[in-house]
Scaffold this active site. Structure first.
Site, PDB file in Angstrom:
ATOM      1  N   SER A  61       5.616 -23.430  20.813  1.00 18.38           N
ATOM      2  CA  SER A  61       4.955 -23.826  19.567  1.00 18.38           C
ATOM      3  C   SER A  61       4.873 -25.340  19.434  1.00 18.38           C
ATOM      4  CB  SER A  61       5.719 -23.257  18.364  1.00 18.38           C
ATOM      5  OG  SER A  61       5.736 -21.859  18.428  1.00 18.38           O
TER       6      SER A  61
HETATM    7  N1  SAH Z   1       9.801 -20.256  19.886  1.00 14.87           N
HETATM    8  C1  SAH Z   1       9.141 -19.998  21.138  1.00 14.87           C
HETATM    9  C2  SAH Z   1       7.896 -19.158  20.859  1.00 14.87           C
HETATM   10  C3  SAH Z   1       7.419 -18.380  22.018  1.00 14.87           C
HETATM   11  S1  SAH Z   1       5.936 -17.443  21.683  1.00 14.87           S
HETATM   12  C4  SAH Z   1       8.779 -21.343  21.755  1.00 14.87           C
HETATM   13  O1  SAH Z   1       8.385 -22.245  21.000  1.00 14.87           O
HETATM   14  O2  SAH Z   1       8.863 -21.485  22.987  1.00 14.87           O
HETATM   15  C5  SAH Z   1       6.589 -15.886  21.163  1.00 14.87           C
HETATM   16  C6  SAH Z   1       7.276 -15.067  22.201  1.00 14.87           C
HETATM   17  O3  SAH Z   1       7.560 -13.778  21.652  1.00 14.87           O
HETATM   18  C7  SAH Z   1       6.472 -14.781  23.471  1.00 14.87           C
HETATM   19  O4  SAH Z   1       7.148 -15.348  24.557  1.00 14.87           O
HETATM   20  C8  SAH Z   1       6.467 -13.254  23.577  1.00 14.87           C
HETATM   21  O5  SAH Z   1       6.589 -12.770  24.901  1.00 14.87           O
HETATM   22  C9  SAH Z   1       7.685 -12.888  22.740  1.00 14.87           C
HETATM   23  N2  SAH Z   1       7.753 -11.512  22.252  1.00 14.87           N
HETATM   24  C10 SAH Z   1       6.748 -10.709  21.819  1.00 14.87           C
HETATM   25  N3  SAH Z   1       7.240  -9.500  21.456  1.00 14.87           N
HETATM   26  C11 SAH Z   1       8.594  -9.541  21.656  1.00 14.87           C
HETATM   27  C12 SAH Z   1       9.651  -8.596  21.476  1.00 14.87           C
HETATM   28  N4  SAH Z   1       9.432  -7.356  21.009  1.00 14.87           N
HETATM   29  N5  SAH Z   1      10.900  -8.979  21.797  1.00 14.87           N
HETATM   30  C13 SAH Z   1      11.164 -10.222  22.277  1.00 14.87           C
HETATM   31  N6  SAH Z   1      10.201 -11.153  22.477  1.00 14.87           N
HETATM   32  C14 SAH Z   1       8.922 -10.823  22.166  1.00 14.87           C
END
Ligand code: SAH
Length: 218
Positions: A61
């Site tokens: 993000s």
């Molecule tokens: N805070 C992180 C955001 C990553 S984007 C950063 O800034 O790096 C959100 C993430 O949620 C993605 O990597 C996606 O694979 C994950 N995601 C989606 N569904 C999920 C679930 N059920 N359990 C764990 N992670 C999940």
């Protein structure tokens, strides 16, 4: 050195425009090196206020979104915190800086390629041993380590999953992205005021990848 300067300028700008209002968040964002959490090909954009692609169709993000997420949780030293969808792992590092040595930080990620990427970033940044990051379906929370003081859901849920509601302590906070992959998504603050009641507040529209898994989008 150049990154240090860019980081300082970015954090000070986020403070000026009101995304950072808290000294603990400011110190955490000044301490953690974002350049270690963005892919090499985006190295020069490490301190641009924009989301960037990471392996596994995910994104790290934008810094202002990280500041919003951290503020929404109203973190205190010593707290036990879970991030669902921890991706690059950078928020786990920020949260660890804020909750300190006595605090406990957990992250869960469903996509293997993203998890492996995040693991490597946390290792490079020397946070791997300070937090607990696991591969799995976070739509079901992380029961074996529950209850948590705070839970952040960094992926868009159809509605707040019941296991996540259950795994936060009374008096605790959940901040979660709620909304459909194609339509509107909002960042919602939930304060658990009793076993079954939550006080909620809409913190505004956001764009995140959808939540997958048992309580996510099919
Ligand atoms: N805070 C992180 C955001 C990553 S984007 C950063 O800034 O790096 C959100 C993430 O949620 C993605 O990597 C996606 O694979 C994950 N995601 C989606 N569904 C999920 C679930 N059920 N359990 C764990 N992670 C999940």
């Amino acid at each position: 050195m150049e990154f240090e300067l860019q980081k300082k300028e970015l954090v000070e700008r986020l403070e000026r425009v009101g995304y950072i209002k808290d000294t603990a968040i400011k110190s955490a964002m000044l301490k953690v090196k974002r350049e270690l959490f963005v892919p090499k090909e985006y190295f020069t954009e490490a301190y641009t206020d924009t989301p960037l692609p990471i392996p596994g169709n995910a994104t790290i993000s934008a810094p202002h979104m990280h500041a919003i997420s951290l503020s929404s949780l109203k973190l205190n030293p010593g707290e036990k915190v879970l991030e669902v969808g921890a991706g690059s792992g950078i928020l786990l590092a920020y949260i660890k800086e804020i909750v300190g040595e006595k605090g406990k930080v957990f992250g869960i990620e469903i996509e293997k390629a993203t998890y492996e990427y995040g693991k490597n970033c946390l290792q490079k940044a020397s946070y791997w041993k300070k937090v607990k990051y696991v591969l799995g379906d976070g739509s079901q929370g992380l029961k074996q380590y529950a209850p948590f003081d705070k839970i952040l859901v960094s992926a868009g849920c159809p509605k707040l999953p019941k296991p996540i509601k259950d795994q936060v302590k009374v008096g605790g906070i959940i901040a979660a992205v709620i909304g459909s992959p194609q339509g509107r998504q909002d960042f919602i603050y939930f304060e658990k005021i009793s076993e079954s009641k939550f006080k909620t507040k809409n913190l505004g529209g956001v764009i995140f990848v959808p939540l997958r898994g048992k309580f996510g989008w099919k």
